[in-house]
Write a protein that holds these residues in place. Sequence first.
Motif, PDB file in Angstrom:
ATOM      1  N   SER A 185       0.739  -1.300  -0.021  1.00  0.00           N
ATOM      2  CA  SER A 185       0.214  -0.042   0.108  1.00  0.00           C
ATOM      3  C   SER A 185       0.405   0.896  -0.313  1.00  0.00           C
ATOM      4  O   SER A 185       1.986   1.331   0.193  1.00  0.00           O
ATOM      5  N   GLU A 218      -4.110  -0.456  -1.151  1.00  0.00           N
ATOM      6  CA  GLU A 218      -4.215   0.821  -1.236  1.00  0.00           C
ATOM      7  C   GLU A 218      -3.484   1.224  -1.649  1.00  0.00           C
ATOM      8  O   GLU A 218      -2.390   1.533  -0.918  1.00  0.00           O
ATOM      9  N   SER A 219      -4.445   2.329  -2.525  1.00  0.00           N
ATOM     10  CA  SER A 219      -3.797   3.915  -2.792  1.00  0.00           C
ATOM     11  C   SER A 219      -1.592   3.523  -3.320  1.00  0.00           C
ATOM     12  O   SER A 219      -0.888   4.060  -2.736  1.00  0.00           O
ATOM     13  N   SER A 220      -2.073   2.250  -4.698  1.00  0.00           N
ATOM     14  CA  SER A 220      -1.072   1.966  -4.690  1.00  0.00           C
ATOM     15  C   SER A 220      -0.596   2.215  -6.431  1.00  0.00           C
ATOM     16  O   SER A 220      -0.031   1.411  -7.077  1.00  0.00           O
ATOM     17  N   SER A 221      -1.652   3.361  -6.771  1.00  0.00           N
ATOM     18  CA  SER A 221      -1.785   4.054  -8.349  1.00  0.00           C
ATOM     19  C   SER A 221      -2.449   1.890  -9.578  1.00  0.00           C
ATOM     20  O   SER A 221      -1.597   2.638 -10.162  1.00  0.00           O
ATOM     21  N   LEU A 222      -2.896   1.635  -8.527  1.00  0.00           N
ATOM     22  CA  LEU A 222      -3.963   0.432  -9.731  1.00  0.00           C
ATOM     23  C   LEU A 222      -4.570   0.573 -10.665  1.00  0.00           C
ATOM     24  O   LEU A 222      -5.429   1.732 -10.084  1.00  0.00           O
ATOM     25  N   SER A 223      -4.701   0.821 -11.973  1.00  0.00           N
ATOM     26  CA  SER A 223      -5.673   0.530 -12.676  1.00  0.00           C
ATOM     27  C   SER A 223      -6.326  -0.506 -13.720  1.00  0.00           C
ATOM     28  O   SER A 223      -5.885  -1.599 -12.958  1.00  0.00           O
ATOM     29  N   ASN A 282      -7.864   3.229  -5.674  1.00  0.00           N
ATOM     30  CA  ASN A 282      -7.044   3.592  -6.764  1.00  0.00           C
ATOM     31  C   ASN A 282      -7.444   3.979  -8.057  1.00  0.00           C
ATOM     32  O   ASN A 282      -8.629   4.823  -8.107  1.00  0.00           O
ATOM     33  N   ASN A 300     -12.854   3.953  -6.325  1.00  0.00           N
ATOM     34  CA  ASN A 300     -11.980   4.241  -7.304  1.00  0.00           C
ATOM     35  C   ASN A 300     -13.068   4.468  -8.274  1.00  0.00           C
ATOM     36  O   ASN A 300     -14.094   5.369  -7.876  1.00  0.00           O
TER      37      ASN A 300
END
Length: 328
Positions: A64, A88-93, A114, A138
């Motif tokens: 995270s 959490e908050s790891s710039s996943l798309s 994310n 999201n």
Amino acid sequence: MFAANCYLLVRVILDSNNLTNLLPLPELAAFPHLLNLSLANNSIVGLSNDYTEGFQSLLKFDLSYNDLSSTFPSSFSRLTALEWLNLESSSLSGSIPPTIGNMSSLVYLNLSRNRLNSTISSSWTELSSLETFYVSHNALNGTLPVGNALRENLKDISAGKNSLTGTIPSFSSYPSLEHIWLNHNKFHGSIPTSLGNMTNLKSVYFEANRLLSTIPPEIFASQSLEALVLGSNKLTGSLPNAISNGFVLLAIEKNYISGTIPVSFGNLPSLDGLSLHSNLLTGEIPSSIGDMSKNLTLLALEKKHAQLNCADEPWTSSKSQVADFGKQ
């Protein structure tokens, strides 16, 4: 990087450093007993799809608060022993892949904050051990799938601040469920009556949706509910005289609730916050609310569209810093 005599290492905790790269795979693979890998709150960029190779014994993985800038790696589905995953908050798309249903040991899954922008795959409902499911903040859309496999263990579901649609599931067959956060979405229809009969349910956050109809009296009579947050919907009807004593927070502002404020709302021994402003309420504000106001952290009864009168003028003036009855 690591000494050879660390063969039996079970935990690697490197949170809150300035790491910019993931730890090298060959180094980590040398520790077959590794159970806990935590690299949270760094500046790690990028995540290869094969990064989890060799982590078959891993139970807890925390990435995270990094800048992974990738999609959810499908290789994670091979971590069948993993119980705790925090991204959490790891710039996943992108999407939550259907293969997530293969992570059969997951108890905790956090994908909040994310850039996930697809529907929620129904495969998450196959996670029979799951207790906590967080996907808030999201851009997820579509309906919220639920399934039979989740029934026994699911305790917390947080899917607020997305663009989810459809009606709110009844959750009536989820005996362990304690907290439901579905706020700031596009849910429509009515509030399921069955929520009032769930014996472990403590928190319901449905504010800022498109909910209609009246609030089921079973909700107010619930012996387990502590927080009921329904503001900014299109709810109608009146407030009931009968209400459970267990409520800590009642927030039903910005709806179309009419009638008077029951005296019983001022006799709730545990109440810490009461927000009823911007409704169609009429009549007197019960003096019992004034009597308990000294114990409240939040009291919002601003009338705007309502026609409220204060039953106790001395209380009105002395408590004006927490209650404003005169704004138009």
